[in-house]
Design an enzyme around this catalytic site. Structure first.
Site, PDB file in Angstrom:
ATOM      1  N   TYR A  78      -4.178 -54.065 -21.423  1.00 38.06           N
ATOM      2  CA  TYR A  78      -3.536 -55.102 -20.608  1.00 38.06           C
ATOM      3  C   TYR A  78      -2.064 -55.304 -20.976  1.00 38.06           C
ATOM      4  O   TYR A  78      -1.259 -55.654 -20.110  1.00 38.06           O
ATOM      5  CB  TYR A  78      -4.348 -56.409 -20.662  1.00 38.06           C
ATOM      6  CG  TYR A  78      -5.553 -56.297 -19.759  1.00 38.06           C
ATOM      7  CD1 TYR A  78      -5.402 -56.388 -18.381  1.00 38.06           C
ATOM      8  CD2 TYR A  78      -6.812 -55.999 -20.264  1.00 38.06           C
ATOM      9  CE1 TYR A  78      -6.477 -56.222 -17.529  1.00 38.06           C
ATOM     10  CE2 TYR A  78      -7.899 -55.823 -19.424  1.00 38.06           C
ATOM     11  CZ  TYR A  78      -7.729 -55.938 -18.059  1.00 38.06           C
ATOM     12  OH  TYR A  78      -8.785 -55.759 -17.209  1.00 38.06           O
ATOM     13  N   ARG A  81      -0.352 -52.791 -18.955  1.00 40.21           N
ATOM     14  CA  ARG A  81      -0.341 -53.212 -17.543  1.00 40.21           C
ATOM     15  C   ARG A  81       0.700 -54.301 -17.298  1.00 40.21           C
ATOM     16  O   ARG A  81       1.367 -54.324 -16.267  1.00 40.21           O
ATOM     17  CB  ARG A  81      -1.722 -53.746 -17.147  1.00 40.21           C
ATOM     18  CG  ARG A  81      -2.875 -52.768 -17.331  1.00 40.21           C
ATOM     19  CD  ARG A  81      -3.211 -52.042 -16.057  1.00 40.21           C
ATOM     20  NE  ARG A  81      -3.436 -52.894 -14.909  1.00 40.21           N
ATOM     21  CZ  ARG A  81      -4.578 -53.521 -14.643  1.00 40.21           C
ATOM     22  NH1 ARG A  81      -5.614 -53.376 -15.430  1.00 40.21           N
ATOM     23  NH2 ARG A  81      -4.691 -54.260 -13.567  1.00 40.21           N
ATOM     24  N   HIS A 140      -9.215 -61.908  -8.849  1.00 34.94           N
ATOM     25  CA  HIS A 140      -9.480 -61.328 -10.177  1.00 34.94           C
ATOM     26  C   HIS A 140      -8.498 -61.815 -11.232  1.00 34.94           C
ATOM     27  O   HIS A 140      -8.340 -61.183 -12.278  1.00 34.94           O
ATOM     28  CB  HIS A 140      -9.450 -59.788 -10.091  1.00 34.94           C
ATOM     29  CG  HIS A 140     -10.601 -59.233  -9.300  1.00 34.94           C
ATOM     30  ND1 HIS A 140     -10.667 -57.920  -8.896  1.00 34.94           N
ATOM     31  CD2 HIS A 140     -11.740 -59.813  -8.850  1.00 34.94           C
ATOM     32  CE1 HIS A 140     -11.791 -57.722  -8.211  1.00 34.94           C
ATOM     33  NE2 HIS A 140     -12.454 -58.861  -8.169  1.00 34.94           N
ATOM     34  N   CYS A 148      -8.185 -69.002 -23.733  1.00 31.84           N
ATOM     35  CA  CYS A 148      -8.976 -68.853 -24.949  1.00 31.84           C
ATOM     36  C   CYS A 148     -10.274 -68.140 -24.572  1.00 31.84           C
ATOM     37  O   CYS A 148     -10.861 -68.436 -23.527  1.00 31.84           O
ATOM     38  CB  CYS A 148      -9.282 -70.233 -25.533  1.00 31.84           C
ATOM     39  SG  CYS A 148     -10.291 -70.121 -27.035  1.00 31.84           S
ATOM     40  N   CYS A 260      -5.790 -68.413 -30.295  1.00 32.87           N
ATOM     41  CA  CYS A 260      -5.633 -69.589 -29.438  1.00 32.87           C
ATOM     42  C   CYS A 260      -4.901 -70.693 -30.220  1.00 32.87           C
ATOM     43  O   CYS A 260      -5.353 -71.091 -31.295  1.00 32.87           O
ATOM     44  CB  CYS A 260      -7.007 -70.083 -28.988  1.00 32.87           C
ATOM     45  SG  CYS A 260      -6.903 -71.640 -28.095  1.00 32.87           S
ATOM     46  N   CYS A 263      -7.546 -74.154 -30.447  1.00 31.42           N
ATOM     47  CA  CYS A 263      -8.691 -74.212 -31.371  1.00 31.42           C
ATOM     48  C   CYS A 263      -8.400 -73.468 -32.683  1.00 31.42           C
ATOM     49  O   CYS A 263      -9.070 -73.679 -33.676  1.00 31.42           O
ATOM     50  CB  CYS A 263      -9.961 -73.670 -30.702  1.00 31.42           C
ATOM     51  SG  CYS A 263      -9.920 -71.897 -30.403  1.00 31.42           S
TER      52      CYS A 263
END
Ligand code: BJW
Length: 365
Positions: A78, A81, A140, A148, A260, A263
């Site tokens: 990704y 991409r 999508h 997260c 994240c 958290c």
């Protein structure tokens, strides 16, 4: 980068004229959009020769199981991409659809693309309370939104994160450096010598010798495609192979990936929809409402192989609402639910769409 082969045949003038006659009278228009829309921007599609799934194992990089197995490999896919999309520009088809949205308030684009190019052409995405009327529904997700991985517990979302790199290990330089040392499924290493994978190639060579017989196997310097003979073996030979495939992985530790900030426990992941995951609930509800409401006048199916559900069913749902259907694609074989009376415009969407939309594809300010 692999490019989709693009053909631009002459469009049938009578078909364009009859389509435009219907377009003038159409108010409720639905476009079902796939990767072919962005091909003219230089972004690869998924299926077929030169497609992303020819180079990457879809379940390794686009499924929850792949993420659990090796989030570094998924992130690498990704991150690449994201970079490609940021470097690309919207093409005339993106601009024509953005113009259509302005001319026709009843137009809705249902896009499977996550590349952000329709937004950069001026379309505003949105769904959920207060955003039902937005004309772009991202089925999508979006490469530039991060969430997260603990979506139900933590639920952190960060929208439009375009800064590069997301973290050091995913920088272009770091990815290239690792590619020199590994032959990882999901990385383009064709022009680079595989170094750290020597053991794997030795094992492959030994296996080839055993299966094919020493006389039929010639030792050559290993290349990135050396795995191919194993994949191309006949069923008999395959049966003799052990079940356990070599474990290939990114070599990226979880601790090197973005955590994240809320958290501080789980990883961030791109907000895209992988196989086996459901589409965003708000969007599913809005699409259902769209196909339950009044008559739909026109459905444009643009640059999609119509293989991925639920989107593959949208054309038929529009038809059931009375829509006439127009297809824009480079491949006639991909017009999966073609019927008599549909318009078929074969060619590059970047050329065809502006032409068939005529004045409705032009932004008149
Ligand atoms: C040009 C051109 C040019 C080239 N001009 N044209 C019902 C039946 C069977 C299976 C299922 C079902 N319902 C759900 C499933 C399971 C699954 C599925 O569909 N499987 C099938 C493959 C069999 N679906 C899901 O899991 C979905 N979730 C879901 O439904 O949840 C509920 C559920 C789950 C499980 C069971 C049952 C219910 C989620 C699907 C997520 C898809 N994700 C991906 C990757 C993530 C995003 C990303 O990384 O980008 O999305 S896969 C990939 O395919 C990507 C794309 O958006 C998607 C569609 O591909 P697209 O756009 O059509 O690209 P191509 O390459 O296939 O086609 C390009 C076309 O352009 C071609 O036709 C070319 O000819 C053309 N073209 N150049 C015009 N210049």
């Amino acid at each position: 980068m692999a490019q989709t082969e693009i053909t631009v045949p002459e469009l049938d003038a009578a078909a364009v004229a009859s389509f435009q006659q219907h377009l003038v009278q159409s108010n409720r228009i639905v476009a079902v959009i796939g990767a072919g829309l962005s091909a003219a921007s230089g972004l690869a599609t998924f299926r077929g020769t030169g497609g992303r799934w020819a180079k990457h194992d879809v379940f390794m990089v686009a499924s929850p199981a792949g993420w659990r197995r090796d989030p570094g490999l998924v992130w690498q896919f990704y991150a690449e991409r994201r970079r490609e999309s940021l470097r690309a520009s919207p093409n005339p088809a993106h601009h024509a659809l953005a113009a259509l949205a302005k001319h026709k308030p009843g137009f809705v684009a249902l896009s499977q693309n996550v590349d952000g190019l329709l937004q950069r052409a001026g379309m505003v995405p949105g769904s959920g309370p207060g955003n039902e009327d937005k004309q772009l529904k991202l089925l999508h997700g979006n490469l530039f939104d991060l969430v997260c991985e603990d979506s139900t517990g933590c639920g952190y979302v960060e929208e439009n994160k375009v800064e590069e790199p997301i973290c050091e290990v995913l920088s272009e330089e770091a990815v290239k450096k690792r590619a020199l040392g590994q032959n990882v499924m999901g990385m383009d290493v064709e022009d680079k010598p595989p170094k750290a994978s020597a053991l794997l190639f030795e094992a492959i060579a030994a296996k080839n010798k055993k299966i094919l017989g020493g006389d039929k196997f010639t030792e050559t310097a290993p290349t990135a495609t050396d795995g191919a003979p194993l994949r191309e073996l006949g069923e008999d030979a395959k049966a003799k192979m052990p079940d356990t495939a070599p474990v290939l992985h990114s070599g990226i530790e979880k601790s090197e990936l973005p955590t994240c900030p809320k958290c501080k426990v789980h990883l961030l992941r791109p907000r895209v929809v992988w196989f086996g995951e459901t589409l965003p609930v708000d969007i599913v509800a809005e699409v259902d409402a769209l196909f339950e409401e009044d008559k739909i006048d026109l459905c444009l199916v643009i640059g999609t192989s119509s293989q991925v559900w639920p989107t593959a069913g949208f054309c038929e749902r529009a038809r059931a609402c009375g829509a006439k259907v127009a297809w824009v694609n480079t491949r006639a074989e991909d017009l999966k639910s073609l019927r008599d009376g549909d318009w078929v415009f074969l060619g590059d969407a970047g050329v065809v769409l502006p032409e068939i939309l005529g004045v409705y594809g032009q932004d008149t300010g």
